[in-house]
Design a protein around this motif. Structure first.
Motif, PDB file in Angstrom:
ATOM      1  N   GLU A 124      -1.523   5.163  16.853  1.00  0.00           N
ATOM      2  CA  GLU A 124      -2.864   5.549  16.423  1.00  0.00           C
ATOM      3  C   GLU A 124      -2.852   6.361  15.133  1.00  0.00           C
ATOM      4  OE1 GLU A 124      -1.286   8.419  19.458  1.00  0.00           O
ATOM      5  OE2 GLU A 124      -1.664   6.280  19.455  1.00  0.00           O
ATOM      6  N   ARG A 125      -1.735   6.964  14.761  1.00  0.00           N
ATOM      7  CA  ARG A 125      -1.637   7.738  13.521  1.00  0.00           C
ATOM      8  C   ARG A 125      -0.973   6.963  12.398  1.00  0.00           C
ATOM      9  NH1 ARG A 125       1.487  12.845  14.197  1.00  0.00           N
ATOM     10  NH2 ARG A 125       0.950  12.975  12.011  1.00  0.00           N
ATOM     11  N   SER A 126      -0.359   5.844  12.706  1.00  0.00           N
ATOM     12  CA  SER A 126       0.444   5.146  11.706  1.00  0.00           C
ATOM     13  C   SER A 126      -0.383   4.568  10.567  1.00  0.00           C
ATOM     14  CB  SER A 126       1.279   4.044  12.368  1.00  0.00           C
ATOM     15  OG  SER A 126       0.432   3.062  12.898  1.00  0.00           O
ATOM     16  N   LEU A 127      -1.637   4.208  10.773  1.00  0.00           N
ATOM     17  CA  LEU A 127      -2.448   3.602   9.726  1.00  0.00           C
ATOM     18  C   LEU A 127      -3.504   4.556   9.161  1.00  0.00           C
ATOM     19  CD1 LEU A 127      -2.989  -0.020  11.067  1.00  0.00           C
ATOM     20  CD2 LEU A 127      -1.430   0.747   9.289  1.00  0.00           C
ATOM     21  N   THR A 128      -3.322   5.853   9.397  1.00  0.00           N
ATOM     22  CA  THR A 128      -4.301   6.803   8.877  1.00  0.00           C
ATOM     23  C   THR A 128      -4.091   7.109   7.411  1.00  0.00           C
ATOM     24  OG1 THR A 128      -2.949   8.665   9.616  1.00  0.00           O
ATOM     25  CG2 THR A 128      -4.679   7.866  11.118  1.00  0.00           C
ATOM     26  N   HIS A 129      -2.898   6.965   6.923  1.00  0.00           N
ATOM     27  CA  HIS A 129      -2.629   7.226   5.508  1.00  0.00           C
ATOM     28  C   HIS A 129      -3.116   6.025   4.695  1.00  0.00           C
ATOM     29  CE1 HIS A 129      -0.366   7.915   1.799  1.00  0.00           C
ATOM     30  NE2 HIS A 129      -0.281   9.181   2.192  1.00  0.00           N
ATOM     31  N   PRO A 130      -3.804   6.244   3.561  1.00  0.00           N
ATOM     32  CA  PRO A 130      -4.333   5.124   2.758  1.00  0.00           C
ATOM     33  C   PRO A 130      -3.250   4.149   2.300  1.00  0.00           C
ATOM     34  CG  PRO A 130      -5.243   7.209   1.993  1.00  0.00           C
ATOM     35  CD  PRO A 130      -4.200   7.540   3.019  1.00  0.00           C
ATOM     36  N   MET A 131      -2.066   4.648   2.011  1.00  0.00           N
ATOM     37  CA  MET A 131      -0.980   3.770   1.567  1.00  0.00           C
ATOM     38  C   MET A 131      -0.549   2.825   2.685  1.00  0.00           C
ATOM     39  SD  MET A 131       0.618   3.049  -1.040  1.00  0.00           S
ATOM     40  CE  MET A 131       2.085   2.867  -1.953  1.00  0.00           C
ATOM     41  N   HIS A 132      -0.556   3.323   3.908  1.00  0.00           N
ATOM     42  CA  HIS A 132      -0.185   2.478   5.050  1.00  0.00           C
ATOM     43  C   HIS A 132      -1.202   1.366   5.257  1.00  0.00           C
ATOM     44  CE1 HIS A 132       2.317   5.989   6.897  1.00  0.00           C
ATOM     45  NE2 HIS A 132       2.943   5.418   5.892  1.00  0.00           N
ATOM     46  N   LYS A 133      -2.470   1.698   5.074  1.00  0.00           N
ATOM     47  CA  LYS A 133      -3.515   0.680   5.206  1.00  0.00           C
ATOM     48  C   LYS A 133      -3.374  -0.389   4.131  1.00  0.00           C
ATOM     49  CE  LYS A 133      -6.961   3.644   7.358  1.00  0.00           C
ATOM     50  NZ  LYS A 133      -8.266   4.279   7.224  1.00  0.00           N
ATOM     51  N   THR A 134      -3.083   0.046   2.896  1.00  0.00           N
ATOM     52  CA  THR A 134      -2.907  -0.900   1.791  1.00  0.00           C
ATOM     53  C   THR A 134      -1.717  -1.808   2.048  1.00  0.00           C
ATOM     54  OG1 THR A 134      -3.831   0.718   0.252  1.00  0.00           O
ATOM     55  CG2 THR A 134      -2.574  -1.098  -0.704  1.00  0.00           C
ATOM     56  N   LEU A 135      -0.618  -1.228   2.489  1.00  0.00           N
ATOM     57  CA  LEU A 135       0.576  -2.012   2.778  1.00  0.00           C
ATOM     58  C   LEU A 135       0.309  -3.010   3.906  1.00  0.00           C
ATOM     59  CD1 LEU A 135       3.534  -2.548   2.190  1.00  0.00           C
ATOM     60  CD2 LEU A 135       4.107  -0.745   3.810  1.00  0.00           C
ATOM     61  N   ALA A 136      -0.415  -2.585   4.922  1.00  0.00           N
ATOM     62  CA  ALA A 136      -0.735  -3.481   6.038  1.00  0.00           C
ATOM     63  C   ALA A 136      -1.576  -4.657   5.556  1.00  0.00           C
ATOM     64  CB  ALA A 136      -1.468  -2.717   7.141  1.00  0.00           C
ATOM     65  N   VAL A 137      -2.554  -4.405   4.704  1.00  0.00           N
ATOM     66  CA  VAL A 137      -3.405  -5.477   4.178  1.00  0.00           C
ATOM     67  C   VAL A 137      -2.575  -6.441   3.328  1.00  0.00           C
ATOM     68  CG1 VAL A 137      -5.304  -5.968   2.588  1.00  0.00           C
ATOM     69  CG2 VAL A 137      -5.532  -4.156   4.288  1.00  0.00           C
ATOM     70  N   ILE A 138      -1.696  -5.912   2.494  1.00  0.00           N
ATOM     71  CA  ILE A 138      -0.851  -6.766   1.653  1.00  0.00           C
ATOM     72  C   ILE A 138       0.052  -7.648   2.514  1.00  0.00           C
ATOM     73  CG2 ILE A 138       1.088  -6.727   0.024  1.00  0.00           C
ATOM     74  CD1 ILE A 138      -0.265  -4.276  -1.273  1.00  0.00           C
ATOM     75  N   LEU A 139       0.657  -7.071   3.536  1.00  0.00           N
ATOM     76  CA  LEU A 139       1.535  -7.857   4.418  1.00  0.00           C
ATOM     77  C   LEU A 139       0.762  -8.939   5.172  1.00  0.00           C
ATOM     78  CD1 LEU A 139       3.873  -5.068   5.809  1.00  0.00           C
ATOM     79  CD2 LEU A 139       4.435  -6.844   4.131  1.00  0.00           C
ATOM     80  N   ILE A 140      -0.428  -8.618   5.614  1.00  0.00           N
ATOM     81  CA  ILE A 140      -1.244  -9.616   6.319  1.00  0.00           C
ATOM     82  C   ILE A 140      -1.625 -10.751   5.372  1.00  0.00           C
ATOM     83  CG2 ILE A 140      -3.500  -9.987   7.396  1.00  0.00           C
ATOM     84  CD1 ILE A 140      -3.140  -7.172   8.657  1.00  0.00           C
ATOM     85  N   LEU A 141      -2.059 -10.399   4.155  1.00  0.00           N
ATOM     86  CA  LEU A 141      -2.421 -11.435   3.182  1.00  0.00           C
ATOM     87  C   LEU A 141      -1.220 -12.300   2.818  1.00  0.00           C
ATOM     88  CD1 LEU A 141      -4.843  -9.502   0.809  1.00  0.00           C
ATOM     89  CD2 LEU A 141      -5.402 -11.316   2.431  1.00  0.00           C
ATOM     90  N   PHE A 142      -0.067 -11.684   2.662  1.00  0.00           N
ATOM     91  CA  PHE A 142       1.134 -12.453   2.356  1.00  0.00           C
ATOM     92  C   PHE A 142       1.453 -13.430   3.487  1.00  0.00           C
ATOM     93  CE2 PHE A 142       5.749 -13.026   2.576  1.00  0.00           C
ATOM     94  CZ  PHE A 142       5.961 -13.603   1.338  1.00  0.00           C
TER      95      PHE A 142
END
Length: 84
Positions: free
Chosen positions: A6-24
């Motif tokens: 629940e805390r792993s995606l609270t940082h903006p950089m983590h959210k950006t990285l998650a979106v990039i990985l999903i799009l890839f």
């Protein structure tokens, strides 16, 4: 250190990285789905346009590595002739 999910995606950089990985992942599966198997004709045309192939990856069954087959004590011509 283990970060709770629940805390792993609270940082903006983590959210950006998650979106990039999903799009890839989505893009790479789309590319794989659009490629098709070459026809025999296309494969033969491609092969004919290639330069002469050089080199080999042969190792006789009696050699433990690619250098061993060339050592004077273990050079095994009967095995090489039989396997080639």
């Amino acid at each position: 250190m283990v970060v709770p999910v629940e805390r792993s995606l609270t940082h903006p950089m983590h959210k950006t990285l998650a979106v990039i990985l999903i799009l890839f992942g989505v893009c790479s599966t789309g590319l794989a789905a659009t490629t098709s198997t070459w026809s025999t004709r296309r494969a033969n045309e491609w092969y004919a346009s290639q330069p002469w192939l050089v080199g080999s990856n042969f190792i006789p069954s009696t050699a433990i590595n690619e250098l061993e087959m060339w050592q004077a004590d273990t050079f095994d011509l009967p095995t090489i002739d039989r396997e080639l």
